[in-house]
Design an enzyme around this catalytic site. Structure first.
Site, PDB file in Angstrom:
ATOM      1  N   TYR A   1      67.414 -35.190  11.893  1.00 24.07           N
ATOM      2  CA  TYR A   1      67.194 -35.552  10.488  1.00 24.07           C
ATOM      3  C   TYR A   1      66.045 -34.731   9.897  1.00 24.07           C
ATOM      4  O   TYR A   1      66.105 -34.326   8.733  1.00 24.07           O
ATOM      5  CB  TYR A   1      66.886 -37.053  10.392  1.00 24.07           C
ATOM      6  CG  TYR A   1      67.156 -37.668   9.031  1.00 24.07           C
ATOM      7  CD1 TYR A   1      68.446 -37.725   8.504  1.00 24.07           C
ATOM      8  CD2 TYR A   1      66.125 -38.232   8.283  1.00 24.07           C
ATOM      9  CE1 TYR A   1      68.690 -38.310   7.271  1.00 24.07           C
ATOM     10  CE2 TYR A   1      66.367 -38.823   7.047  1.00 24.07           C
ATOM     11  CZ  TYR A   1      67.651 -38.864   6.545  1.00 24.07           C
ATOM     12  OH  TYR A   1      67.896 -39.450   5.323  1.00 24.07           O
TER      13      TYR A   1
ATOM     14  N   SER B   1      64.735 -36.427   1.758  1.00 30.15           N
ATOM     15  CA  SER B   1      64.155 -37.633   2.354  1.00 30.15           C
ATOM     16  C   SER B   1      62.666 -37.384   2.542  1.00 30.15           C
ATOM     17  O   SER B   1      62.231 -36.230   2.627  1.00 30.15           O
ATOM     18  CB  SER B   1      64.804 -37.900   3.712  1.00 30.15           C
ATOM     19  OG  SER B   1      63.997 -38.753   4.500  1.00 30.15           O
TER      20      SER B   1
HETATM   21  N1  NAD Z   1      69.363 -45.025   3.462  1.00 33.42           N
HETATM   22  C1  NAD Z   1      68.139 -44.514   3.448  1.00 33.42           C
HETATM   23  O1  NAD Z   1      67.134 -45.171   3.796  1.00 33.42           O
HETATM   24  C2  NAD Z   1      67.924 -43.093   2.978  1.00 33.42           C
HETATM   25  C3  NAD Z   1      66.615 -42.645   2.760  1.00 33.42           C
HETATM   26  C4  NAD Z   1      66.405 -41.334   2.337  1.00 33.42           C
HETATM   27  C5  NAD Z   1      67.486 -40.506   2.137  1.00 33.42           C
HETATM   28  N2  NAD Z   1      68.751 -40.969   2.373  1.00 33.42           N
HETATM   29  C6  NAD Z   1      69.853 -40.036   2.142  1.00 33.42           C
HETATM   30  O2  NAD Z   1      70.703 -40.546   1.132  1.00 33.42           O
HETATM   31  C7  NAD Z   1      72.045 -40.100   1.350  1.00 33.42           C
HETATM   32  C8  NAD Z   1      72.986 -41.311   1.374  1.00 33.42           C
HETATM   33  O3  NAD Z   1      72.570 -42.183   2.411  1.00 33.42           O
HETATM   34  P1  NAD Z   1      73.117 -43.679   2.558  1.00 33.42           P
HETATM   35  O4  NAD Z   1      72.033 -44.464   3.205  1.00 33.42           O
HETATM   36  O5  NAD Z   1      73.687 -44.154   1.279  1.00 33.42           O
HETATM   37  O6  NAD Z   1      74.282 -43.472   3.643  1.00 33.42           O
HETATM   38  P2  NAD Z   1      75.617 -44.329   3.896  1.00 33.42           P
HETATM   39  O7  NAD Z   1      75.964 -44.134   5.329  1.00 33.42           O
HETATM   40  O8  NAD Z   1      75.471 -45.720   3.382  1.00 33.42           O
HETATM   41  O9  NAD Z   1      76.694 -43.587   2.998  1.00 33.42           O
HETATM   42  C9  NAD Z   1      77.110 -42.300   3.291  1.00 33.42           C
HETATM   43  C10 NAD Z   1      78.514 -42.069   2.778  1.00 33.42           C
HETATM   44  O10 NAD Z   1      78.888 -40.728   3.179  1.00 33.42           O
HETATM   45  C11 NAD Z   1      80.250 -40.771   3.575  1.00 33.42           C
HETATM   46  N3  NAD Z   1      80.501 -39.624   4.461  1.00 33.42           N
HETATM   47  C12 NAD Z   1      80.153 -39.475   5.771  1.00 33.42           C
HETATM   48  N4  NAD Z   1      80.581 -38.281   6.229  1.00 33.42           N
HETATM   49  C13 NAD Z   1      81.210 -37.665   5.189  1.00 33.42           C
HETATM   50  C14 NAD Z   1      81.861 -36.407   5.054  1.00 33.42           C
HETATM   51  N5  NAD Z   1      81.975 -35.548   6.078  1.00 33.42           N
HETATM   52  N6  NAD Z   1      82.385 -36.087   3.836  1.00 33.42           N
HETATM   53  C15 NAD Z   1      82.302 -36.960   2.786  1.00 33.42           C
HETATM   54  N7  NAD Z   1      81.710 -38.165   2.876  1.00 33.42           N
HETATM   55  C16 NAD Z   1      81.170 -38.508   4.061  1.00 33.42           C
HETATM   56  C17 NAD Z   1      80.434 -42.116   4.262  1.00 33.42           C
HETATM   57  O11 NAD Z   1      81.788 -42.501   4.301  1.00 33.42           O
HETATM   58  C18 NAD Z   1      79.559 -43.019   3.398  1.00 33.42           C
HETATM   59  O12 NAD Z   1      80.317 -43.629   2.370  1.00 33.42           O
HETATM   60  C19 NAD Z   1      72.008 -39.306   2.661  1.00 33.42           C
HETATM   61  O13 NAD Z   1      71.817 -37.962   2.370  1.00 33.42           O
HETATM   62  C20 NAD Z   1      70.782 -39.851   3.343  1.00 33.42           C
HETATM   63  O14 NAD Z   1      70.233 -38.942   4.267  1.00 33.42           O
HETATM   64  C21 NAD Z   1      68.993 -42.239   2.783  1.00 33.42           C
END
Ligand code: NAD
Length: 266
Positions: free
Chosen positions: A176, A153
């Site tokens: 985070y 991130s």
């Molecule tokens: N959304 C953003 O703005 C953003 C920005 C930068 C980085 N990220 C990173 O991208 C990645 C995905 O983020 P997102 O926004 O799609 O999140 P999200 O919450 O939409 O999706 C995360 C998924 O992970 C699953 N999950 C949670 N705990 C779990 C576990 N113990 N084992 C297996 N699956 C599990 C959930 O069921 C969900 O489907 C993360 O690493 C997040 O930090 C997100």
């Protein structure tokens, strides 16, 4: 020189996507399916995961999309996922560490984060990425090939601009910063460690992804975006980079953190 016609093809590659049922994960599953991969959605969300399998099969015509319930914080769960994938597809070409575990208190302001919550969130997210990678790399090491991608991130290497959260219930939690900073450094460590086995390890660090955030927040967020037109990160901004890193076009790239933020952190 190698034929460069199908440089971006993922044909016959088996890719595990943790958190594949989520916001970014679903876009990752789609781009992998569209480019011919065998996709394994590994997520704790059984209903969402199964629904997504059907949707992607229908939309892409790729039948090799499966869901396997997996909790990245459980060694037994990961081992059973890997057994399932090897039985079904014989090998593992790619692992995308993309799950987003957080406990019920996640997202609090610094003063309100307890030691217990700090440790729990770091353990499940950073620790889960470690565990998932450890178990999968065991197979890749035997294969003498593999491709591991970590979701970092912008907050893994840059400080939050707290004013963008003013007037909303949102903040950038301290956990985070620790988690994503750790993930970006794990990427370099593992790229160096596994390079001799033909395993590439890279990270993608997106900016904030558009997800119905409050308008006041979006307005303040996009002020820092350098690229016109100013907007938040979209899933497809990230999935193109994922495809590149998974493909042979990136065959000589390892240990890198690719920032996808429209210049937000410049
Ligand atoms: N959304 C953003 O703005 C953003 C920005 C930068 C980085 N990220 C990173 O991208 C990645 C995905 O983020 P997102 O926004 O799609 O999140 P999200 O919450 O939409 O999706 C995360 C998924 O992970 C699953 N999950 C949670 N705990 C779990 C576990 N113990 N084992 C297996 N699956 C599990 C959930 O069921 C969900 O489907 C993360 O690493 C997040 O930090 C997100």
């Amino acid at each position: 020189m190698k034929n460069q016609n199908n440089l971006f093809s993922l044909n016959k590659k088996t890719i595990i996507i943790t958190g594949g049922a989520g916001l970014i994960g679903a876009a990752f599953c789609r781009v992998c399916a569209e480019n011919g991969a065998k996709v394994v959605i590994a997520d704790t969300n059984l209903r969402g995961g199964k629904k997504l399998v059907e949707k992607i099969k229908k939309e892409t015509g790729n039948k090799n999309i499966v869901f396997s319930r997996c909790d990245i914080t459980s060694e037994a769960s990961i081992k059973s996922l890997i057994k399932f994938v090897l039985k079904k597809f014989n090998k593992i070409d790619g692992l995308i560490n993309n799950a987003y575990p957080r406990n019920k208190n996640y997202g609090r302001k610094f003063e309100d984060v307890t030691y217990k919550d700090f440790c729990e969130n770091v353990n499940t997210h950073l620790g889960g990425y470690f565990l998932m990678t450890k178990e999968t790399a065991r197979i890749m090491k035997k294969q003498k090939s593999g491709n591991i991608i970590f979701m970092g991130s912008i907050y893994g290497f840059s400080a939050p601009k707290f004013e963008i959260y003013e007037g909303t219930h949102m903040t950038m939690p301290i956990e985070y910063a620790a988690i994503k900073g750790g993930i970006i450094n794990l990427t370099k460590y593992l790229a160096s460690y596994f390079g001799p086995y033909g395993i590439r390890v890279n990270a993608i660090s997106p900016g904030g992804v558009s997800d119905n955030q409050p308008e006041s927040f979006v307005k303040k967020y996009v002020r820092y975006v350098k690229l016109a037109p100013r907007r938040m990160t979209m899933q497809e901004d990230i999935s193109g980079v994922l495809l590149f890193l998974l493909s042979d076009a990136a065959a000589y790239i390892t240990g890198q953190n690719i920032v996808v933020d429209g210049g937000w952190t410049l």
